[in-house]
Design an enzyme around this catalytic site. Sequence first.
Site, PDB file in Angstrom:
ATOM      1  N   LYS A 254     -12.511  -6.007   0.757  1.00  0.00           N
ATOM      2  CA  LYS A 254     -11.650  -5.167  -0.087  1.00  0.00           C
ATOM      3  C   LYS A 254     -12.235  -5.129  -1.494  1.00  0.00           C
ATOM      4  O   LYS A 254     -12.409  -6.163  -2.134  1.00  0.00           O
ATOM      5  CB  LYS A 254     -10.232  -5.744  -0.130  1.00  0.00           C
ATOM      6  CG  LYS A 254      -9.315  -5.134  -1.200  1.00  0.00           C
ATOM      7  CD  LYS A 254      -8.026  -5.927  -1.347  1.00  0.00           C
ATOM      8  CE  LYS A 254      -7.214  -5.471  -2.553  1.00  0.00           C
ATOM      9  NZ  LYS A 254      -5.989  -6.293  -2.753  1.00  0.00           N
ATOM     10  N   LYS A 266       2.665  -2.705 -11.359  1.00  0.00           N
ATOM     11  CA  LYS A 266       2.816  -4.143 -11.562  1.00  0.00           C
ATOM     12  C   LYS A 266       3.406  -4.421 -12.944  1.00  0.00           C
ATOM     13  O   LYS A 266       3.288  -3.605 -13.856  1.00  0.00           O
ATOM     14  CB  LYS A 266       1.447  -4.833 -11.472  1.00  0.00           C
ATOM     15  CG  LYS A 266       0.793  -4.831 -10.120  1.00  0.00           C
ATOM     16  CD  LYS A 266      -0.565  -5.513 -10.199  1.00  0.00           C
ATOM     17  CE  LYS A 266      -1.269  -5.531  -8.853  1.00  0.00           C
ATOM     18  NZ  LYS A 266      -0.625  -6.439  -7.885  1.00  0.00           N
ATOM     19  N   ARG A 340      -4.679  -3.349   2.133  1.00  0.00           N
ATOM     20  CA  ARG A 340      -4.672  -3.198   3.592  1.00  0.00           C
ATOM     21  C   ARG A 340      -4.979  -1.767   4.008  1.00  0.00           C
ATOM     22  O   ARG A 340      -5.521  -1.535   5.094  1.00  0.00           O
ATOM     23  CB  ARG A 340      -3.345  -3.688   4.155  1.00  0.00           C
ATOM     24  CG  ARG A 340      -2.126  -2.919   3.722  1.00  0.00           C
ATOM     25  CD  ARG A 340      -0.847  -3.721   3.819  1.00  0.00           C
ATOM     26  NE  ARG A 340      -0.769  -4.749   2.788  1.00  0.00           N
ATOM     27  CZ  ARG A 340       0.256  -5.589   2.638  1.00  0.00           C
ATOM     28  NH1 ARG A 340       1.291  -5.531   3.469  1.00  0.00           N
ATOM     29  NH2 ARG A 340       0.248  -6.495   1.684  1.00  0.00           N
TER      30      ARG A 340
END
Length: 489
Positions: A254, A266, A340
């Site tokens: 990743k 965030k 992911r």
Amino acid sequence: MTHPRHIDFKEIDLDSIGTAEGRVVVFVTPEGQLDQCARRVNRLCKGALKRFVESEGFEKLRTAEARDLAYPAGMACDAVQVVKLKRRPTAADARKAGAVIAKAAGTSTVLVLAGNLGQAAEVSLGLALRGYDFNIHKSKESDPRGAATFMVSKPEEVAAVAGPMAAVAEGVFFTRDLVNEPANFLTTDDFAARLAAMHELGLEVEILEETELEKLGMGALLSVGQGSRSPSKVVVMQWNGGKKGDAPLALVGKGVVFDTGGISLKPAAGMEDMTMDMGGAGVVSGVMRTLAMRKAKANVVGLVGLVENMPDGAATRPGDVVRSMKGDTIEVINTDAEGRLVLSDVLWYAQDRFKPAGVINLATLTGAIIVGLGHDNAGVFSNDDALCNAFLKAAKTEGEGAWRMPIDDSYDKMIDSRIADMKNSAGRPAGSITAAKFLQRFVQDDMPWIHLDIAGTASLKTESTFAPKGATGWGVMALDRLIRDMQEG
């Protein structure tokens, strides 16, 4: 890039010890035994070494700990460092001793009087690994590190063992540099360019741009970078040093060069740490560099998905549905669960194109793994006991903490979506496990696979035994060892 300190090995020359400048290192056994080099040092400094060895101060030292005798009379060096170590130490203790030497040495030249010490090459590895600083963005130019010279009884033999270890240190440093680099310097373009430069080492490097990724159907990966001005990319690195025709091991990383969380923004506090969210790609890159530098007799392909996750009018929204290269649809519940999405497409591409013998992916994937394991162990998820046990053994051998986590089918239903084939987040419960289950949906039947969640180990707020604060390079040594064990015997 940052390179490890130059280390060479030479025959014992007792007459040159007294005139050596910088720092001189001697090893003394827990029983207080001095070898011939230590005895010469003791004679030069008029018994000061023996007096220290017989003192309470030496007795209190633990294995691989050290004490300085500063500016010893009769010697030209600034200090004699006395390291407490068995004559035949374990590899772990030898590396710790090397790290102790490096930390004390700073930028000074070092003469290590290893004599016939067992595991001298491991001492050199520890010394190399700990001698790291990331200071290229500081205005004041740093002093160059002095060389380290090991006086050993059999220099050619020790150098032969230490050679591949030096390649591992180069790979670890490459990973650390990538992980430490600010995102305005390590853009997706710059990252790809640094990997392309490894073509000079013999790697085959291929960069897939957005138009190619669109043709391949990598809608999941591309959805992450929609809000960024930096183009998304996939970089493929091949090392074909093994038998021709043997299926390679595939390493997938990743590479989110900066992660704001996207629309699911965030909190501001601590967001600066998200320059390390490409840690998985950094490790894959470091391993590939190591393999090339030591001319590994193995077939390995490294693939990294490089993206930046930014909020923008074009950014993916929570609730959007994207289609992966596999063809499955994904409901994006949280744009901060982006890693992911990147990995899903690269995992599928790696299997579809290279038909590997096994796949290992790495990612700074979840904060949940830090809650569960802290910063001492990476989370290990696998569908294959043999591959998993081999990795755990390799990680233990190299002293890199790793702990196997559950990945039972009972967790799979947690990522089912009402409107798509799956969703990219199941919330806080079992967060690291459901992330692994998401990735497993993109692993083909009967494909041996490991997912390494390195969110807790890629970068630290405090120094560790072998690294200062910041990037650790965790995983390069373990994966290199795994490749040695699996493909090189």
